[in-house]
Design an enzyme around this catalytic site. Structure first.
Site, PDB file in Angstrom:
ATOM      1  N   HIS A 193      -2.110  30.772  78.487  1.00 51.87           N
ATOM      2  CA  HIS A 193      -3.081  29.697  78.824  1.00 51.87           C
ATOM      3  C   HIS A 193      -2.932  29.236  80.276  1.00 51.87           C
ATOM      4  O   HIS A 193      -3.920  28.875  80.913  1.00 51.87           O
ATOM      5  CB  HIS A 193      -2.984  28.520  77.840  1.00 51.87           C
ATOM      6  CG  HIS A 193      -1.688  27.780  77.818  1.00 51.87           C
ATOM      7  ND1 HIS A 193      -0.602  28.194  77.093  1.00 51.87           N
ATOM      8  CD2 HIS A 193      -1.318  26.637  78.426  1.00 51.87           C
ATOM      9  CE1 HIS A 193       0.374  27.331  77.248  1.00 51.87           C
ATOM     10  NE2 HIS A 193      -0.021  26.375  78.065  1.00 51.87           N
ATOM     11  N   CYS A 205     -31.844  23.033  63.023  1.00 50.59           N
ATOM     12  CA  CYS A 205     -31.775  22.173  61.835  1.00 50.59           C
ATOM     13  C   CYS A 205     -33.156  21.699  61.384  1.00 50.59           C
ATOM     14  O   CYS A 205     -33.287  21.062  60.336  1.00 50.59           O
ATOM     15  CB  CYS A 205     -30.881  20.973  62.138  1.00 50.59           C
ATOM     16  SG  CYS A 205     -31.447  20.026  63.564  1.00 50.59           S
ATOM     17  N   ASN A 239     -27.481  19.039  67.556  1.00 54.30           N
ATOM     18  CA  ASN A 239     -28.572  18.238  67.003  1.00 54.30           C
ATOM     19  C   ASN A 239     -28.858  17.041  67.912  1.00 54.30           C
ATOM     20  O   ASN A 239     -27.948  16.509  68.552  1.00 54.30           O
ATOM     21  CB  ASN A 239     -28.139  17.772  65.597  1.00 54.30           C
ATOM     22  CG  ASN A 239     -29.030  16.696  65.041  1.00 54.30           C
ATOM     23  OD1 ASN A 239     -28.786  15.517  65.229  1.00 54.30           O
ATOM     24  ND2 ASN A 239     -30.085  17.113  64.367  1.00 54.30           N
TER      25      ASN A 239
HETATM   26  C1  LIG Z   1     -24.618  26.346  60.808  1.00 50.85           C
HETATM   27  C2  LIG Z   1     -23.871  25.397  61.714  1.00 50.85           C
HETATM   28  C3  LIG Z   1     -24.351  25.139  62.970  1.00 50.85           C
HETATM   29  C4  LIG Z   1     -23.688  24.259  63.821  1.00 50.85           C
HETATM   30  N1  LIG Z   1     -24.192  24.032  65.068  1.00 50.85           N
HETATM   31  C5  LIG Z   1     -23.585  23.124  65.859  1.00 50.85           C
HETATM   32  C6  LIG Z   1     -24.115  22.852  67.142  1.00 50.85           C
HETATM   33  O1  LIG Z   1     -25.108  23.439  67.605  1.00 50.85           O
HETATM   34  N2  LIG Z   1     -23.487  21.925  67.912  1.00 50.85           N
HETATM   35  C7  LIG Z   1     -22.379  21.245  67.479  1.00 50.85           C
HETATM   36  O2  LIG Z   1     -21.876  20.394  68.213  1.00 50.85           O
HETATM   37  N3  LIG Z   1     -21.834  21.513  66.258  1.00 50.85           N
HETATM   38  C8  LIG Z   1     -22.403  22.426  65.451  1.00 50.85           C
HETATM   39  N4  LIG Z   1     -21.858  22.715  64.232  1.00 50.85           N
HETATM   40  C9  LIG Z   1     -20.634  22.019  63.818  1.00 50.85           C
HETATM   41  C10 LIG Z   1     -19.403  22.638  64.494  1.00 50.85           C
HETATM   42  O3  LIG Z   1     -19.304  24.031  64.167  1.00 50.85           O
HETATM   43  C11 LIG Z   1     -18.126  21.885  64.070  1.00 50.85           C
HETATM   44  O4  LIG Z   1     -18.182  20.565  64.578  1.00 50.85           O
HETATM   45  C12 LIG Z   1     -16.882  22.579  64.507  1.00 50.85           C
HETATM   46  O5  LIG Z   1     -15.769  21.800  64.117  1.00 50.85           O
HETATM   47  C13 LIG Z   1     -16.839  22.816  66.014  1.00 50.85           C
HETATM   48  O6  LIG Z   1     -15.603  23.404  66.367  1.00 50.85           O
HETATM   49  P1  LIG Z   1     -15.297  23.831  67.873  1.00 50.85           P
HETATM   50  O7  LIG Z   1     -15.776  22.727  68.742  1.00 50.85           O
HETATM   51  O8  LIG Z   1     -13.805  23.959  67.891  1.00 50.85           O
HETATM   52  O9  LIG Z   1     -15.955  25.141  68.125  1.00 50.85           O
HETATM   53  C14 LIG Z   1     -22.492  23.617  63.382  1.00 50.85           C
HETATM   54  C15 LIG Z   1     -21.984  23.912  62.111  1.00 50.85           C
HETATM   55  C16 LIG Z   1     -22.672  24.783  61.297  1.00 50.85           C
HETATM   56  C17 LIG Z   1     -22.112  25.071  59.920  1.00 50.85           C
END
Ligand SMILES: Cc1cc2nc3c(=O)[nH]c(=O)nc-3n(C[C@H](O)[C@H](O)[C@H](O)COP(=O)(O)O)c2cc1C
Length: 183
Positions: free
Chosen positions: A71, A156, A123
């Protein structure tokens, strides 16, 4: 060759990081991709590895070369740090100094002068949430540039601001910031 560190987080728009990686590589950049665990549910490391022609990094504890701390090395070598798409979660973690996965740990280890860009995607209620807006302001106050999301019909079904900026816009902003830095 300029080195871009591309963070990909778990948004539905994560698939667009394939096009982004592909185009940046064709423009002559070296692209090292770091994926969050959630993002690997939306697009595979193999896809981004094949397009970047570089190993894709997903795990802070995966130390393939015992002579270096991965890292720290990734952070030191980057000419620019870009997170696209950036989830509400990753923005919250970056704004609050959390470092519980590879992407956030690298972000904490970046030299202060390394240009940092985030392209949020979420969203519209999430995007306008006061805590998210506060997190964005925190990041901007320490030098992060936001590539603003578009207003669109979202995955969504809602209509509003939150769609990942066009890949072309993200590339233009990346060019601009790298060139400003060279001026
Ligand atoms: C189908 C689906 C779509 C998602 N799209 C988004 C998105 O566009 N933006 C967002 O902030 N979270 C979205 N999420 C929620 C995130 O995947 C979730 O908050 C996750 O913990 C993010 O982890 P990360 O920030 O470590 O990648 C989505 C979840 C699902 C199941």
């Amino acid at each position: 060759m300029k080195k871009i560190l591309l963070g990909v987080s778990g948004s539905i728009s994560a698939y667009k990081s394939a096009d982004l990686t592909n185009q940046l590589v064709k423009l002559g950049y070296q692209v090292d991709v770091i994926m969050t665990n959630s993002s690997t549910k939306f697009i595979t490391p193999l896809t981004l590895q094949s397009l970047s022609k570089r190993p894709v990094h997903t795990d802070v504890m995966q130390e393939s070369d015992p002579r270096i701390i991965n890292h720290i090395e990734l952070a030191k070598q980057a000419d620019l740090f870009l997170v696209a798409p950036a989830t509400a979660n990753i923005i919250g973690k970056l704004a609050n100094g959390l470092a519980d996965d590879l992407l956030t740990t690298v972000a904490m280890a970046l030299p202060f002068e390394t240009p940092k860009l985030i392209a949020p995607a979420m969203n519209t209620n999430m995007y306008s949430h006061p805590i998210h807006q506060r997190n964005l302001e925190t990041l901007k106050s320490i030098g992060y540039h936001e590539i603003e999301p578009r207003e669109s019909l979202l995955a969504c079904g809602d209509f509003g601001k939150g769609a990942l900026a066009d890949i072309q816009t993200i590339i233009e902003q990346t060019h601009l910031i790298l060139n400003q830095r060279n001026a």
